[in-house]
Design an enzyme around this catalytic site. Sequence first.
Site, PDB file in Angstrom:
ATOM      1  N   LYS A 150      -4.730 -12.016   3.071  1.00 37.69           N
ATOM      2  CA  LYS A 150      -4.482 -10.706   3.653  1.00 37.69           C
ATOM      3  C   LYS A 150      -5.637 -10.302   4.569  1.00 37.69           C
ATOM      4  O   LYS A 150      -6.802 -10.633   4.300  1.00 37.69           O
ATOM      5  CB  LYS A 150      -4.310  -9.699   2.509  1.00 37.69           C
ATOM      6  CG  LYS A 150      -3.909  -8.296   2.920  1.00 37.69           C
ATOM      7  CD  LYS A 150      -3.710  -7.449   1.666  1.00 37.69           C
ATOM      8  CE  LYS A 150      -3.319  -6.020   1.979  1.00 37.69           C
ATOM      9  NZ  LYS A 150      -3.105  -5.230   0.742  1.00 37.69           N
ATOM     10  N   SER A 225       1.198  -3.023   0.995  1.00 36.16           N
ATOM     11  CA  SER A 225       0.424  -3.304   2.189  1.00 36.16           C
ATOM     12  C   SER A 225       0.167  -4.794   2.421  1.00 36.16           C
ATOM     13  O   SER A 225      -0.273  -5.178   3.502  1.00 36.16           O
ATOM     14  CB  SER A 225      -0.915  -2.566   2.115  1.00 36.16           C
ATOM     15  OG  SER A 225      -1.689  -3.003   1.005  1.00 36.16           O
ATOM     16  N   SER A 226       0.481  -5.646   1.433  1.00 36.71           N
ATOM     17  CA  SER A 226       0.308  -7.092   1.632  1.00 36.71           C
ATOM     18  C   SER A 226       1.570  -7.681   2.259  1.00 36.71           C
ATOM     19  O   SER A 226       2.048  -8.742   1.867  1.00 36.71           O
ATOM     20  CB  SER A 226       0.010  -7.777   0.294  1.00 36.71           C
ATOM     21  OG  SER A 226      -1.072  -7.172  -0.376  1.00 36.71           O
ATOM     22  N   ILE A 246      -3.095  -1.586  -4.860  1.00 34.57           N
ATOM     23  CA  ILE A 246      -3.638  -0.354  -5.430  1.00 34.57           C
ATOM     24  C   ILE A 246      -2.538   0.632  -5.829  1.00 34.57           C
ATOM     25  O   ILE A 246      -2.800   1.668  -6.411  1.00 34.57           O
ATOM     26  CB  ILE A 246      -4.640   0.318  -4.467  1.00 34.57           C
ATOM     27  CG1 ILE A 246      -5.479   1.381  -5.197  1.00 34.57           C
ATOM     28  CG2 ILE A 246      -3.930   0.906  -3.256  1.00 34.57           C
ATOM     29  CD1 ILE A 246      -6.602   1.969  -4.401  1.00 34.57           C
ATOM     30  N   GLY A 247      -1.288   0.305  -5.508  1.00 31.45           N
ATOM     31  CA  GLY A 247      -0.179   1.171  -5.901  1.00 31.45           C
ATOM     32  C   GLY A 247       1.135   0.413  -5.905  1.00 31.45           C
ATOM     33  O   GLY A 247       2.208   0.986  -6.062  1.00 31.45           O
ATOM     34  N   GLY A 248       1.005  -0.911  -5.711  1.00 28.14           N
ATOM     35  CA  GLY A 248       2.186  -1.769  -5.622  1.00 28.14           C
ATOM     36  C   GLY A 248       2.114  -2.697  -4.427  1.00 28.14           C
ATOM     37  O   GLY A 248       3.097  -3.349  -4.062  1.00 28.14           O
ATOM     38  N   SER A 249       0.933  -2.803  -3.805  1.00 32.18           N
ATOM     39  CA  SER A 249       0.794  -3.479  -2.513  1.00 32.18           C
ATOM     40  C   SER A 249       0.971  -4.996  -2.540  1.00 32.18           C
ATOM     41  O   SER A 249       1.104  -5.615  -1.489  1.00 32.18           O
ATOM     42  CB  SER A 249      -0.565  -3.144  -1.893  1.00 32.18           C
ATOM     43  OG  SER A 249      -0.612  -1.786  -1.551  1.00 32.18           O
TER      44      SER A 249
END
Length: 590
Positions: A150, A225-226, A246-249
């Site tokens: 990433k 985000s990934s 950090i929240g499901g990324s």
Amino acid sequence: MERINLQQLLSDMQTNWTSIIAAAGCCGGAFVLLVKWTNKQKIKKKILNARKRRDKSFQQAEEAVQQFKMTNPGFEKSSIVSLPLVELIQNLKEGSLQPDAVLHAFMEKALEVNSKLNCNTVMLMDSLDHLKDDNTHMKGLLYGVPISIKDNIGYKGHDSSCGVLCKLDQPAVMDSVVVAVLKRQGAIPFVKTNVPQGLLNYDCSNPIYGQSLNPINLQKTCGGSSGGESALIGGGGSILGLGTDIGGSIRIPSAFCGICGFKPTSNRISLRGASSCNKGQKAVFSSIGPMARDVESLALCMRALLCRDMFTLDPTVPPIPFNQEVYESSKPLRIGYHENDDYFLPSPSMARAFRETKELLERAGHTLVPFKPPRVFFAITELAFRGVMADGAATLLSHLEGGPIDPCLRPQIAPYLLPDFVKKILSVVLKPFYPRMSASMDATRGLRSIPELWKKHAEIEEYIHDVLAEWRRLNVDVVLCPMLGPAYNFLYCGKLSSALSYTGIYNLLNFPAGVVPVSTVTEEDEEQLCQYKGNFGDLWDKLFVKAVQGGVGLPVAVQCVSLPWQDEMCLRFMREVEQLTAKNKLCRPH
């Protein structure tokens, strides 16, 4: 006469000053416009230079592939890139495949996938130099394996842009710990992948590199985000990748693109050298984790990373090697489950995939008992969201200053930019009609003081122990729950933070969690969407229906969870789900 002359003089002076002030105002206005124009040109140039670097690396990679083909006439990438990771490694160790052939095969495939999905930010051309040294790492568990990383994971000589302008032209001076360990295990990082602007978003678009697409349906987002990782792996351009969560990324884009993704316990894998736009935030924990086509590849990556090199390079990481015995165990599990967390109602396909998986596990001899984290509404809004927004989003917004805001991020940050008193008024007005939206708006106000922050951290700690107490009371080994899906239409992620409850809760708790694709959206699932009302019937529930419409054929996953530091147990559970799903597909009549 003298009085008349004095009046005339004063009148002339007034006229002169008026002219001077007017001229100064014009000059000042022109200067402001000039400064704005100059800054705009600087921004354009910065973005253009980043794209030029990206395109140059693509061209160099293309030339390297063509050169390799000319000197190796029998080279064929398809037979290499289609191999499972375990088989690829076996062929590399035995010598039936050479690392240079494997690297060039994945380079070619990554370029091909990127031309359709726009998922890569740079090809790491020094990977070709790394080939020369790779023979010294033949005993490494990932010997000769090309790996994608990433954008925000530090790689020497390259930016970790996080999709924001202020982090461009700041190449890392050394490899992140995780990259250094991968190299010592024989892996060859060969490409960096795209992210959303600022990372704190689950789409995958930014003003520098643009929007990444879903490999299964180009009219859908790959998630984030990934997202660049999931798109590249899902499209076949990488066999193994690293993301952050950090929240499901890791989990959301993996689910959207039909691959497996794993978020370990935070700090099980070193975060040293990973870039962020909210560094210093301690309410919700981030993790680095693997993404791949199957669970076995995730476990192999974890086994490779959890080695002496990791613990030496970053002594803050607990020296806990991978427990292969736990991972390979076949003992029946006691599994907690919940289909609805009372905050966000799953889509029809999410709910069906969950129920089918639950049934498969029961038939396989596992014990399933109802389990739900307590007070999810409170945990998501007051602990997770307010905890991340403790500074009123000031740190994130500071990273966005001076540049364009990506369309996928605009609706998300719009409330952050409002004055505090406006947020408070809106929260009060919304509360009787839309309690969930009211609570979320109030949470964007953050915290007012250091004592408030400490109190919030104490509340989080207390909540974690409340969940652990419920876990122990029911004596469960792992938990099964729905996973967000299917992949969204464009420009909805920034409008739907409500959908993060199933993933974000386990960052707050710091429980390891992973996703496994188990089904695809059916015509019946699509038809049932018109009856979806959600748990609250608010604007977010209505928007969610629009976000997931048109998803027939897209993958749907489930989420597997275990206790902190029992990452191997989570992976073992994921493998069980994967195997039972595969077996069930074989048994179905065609």
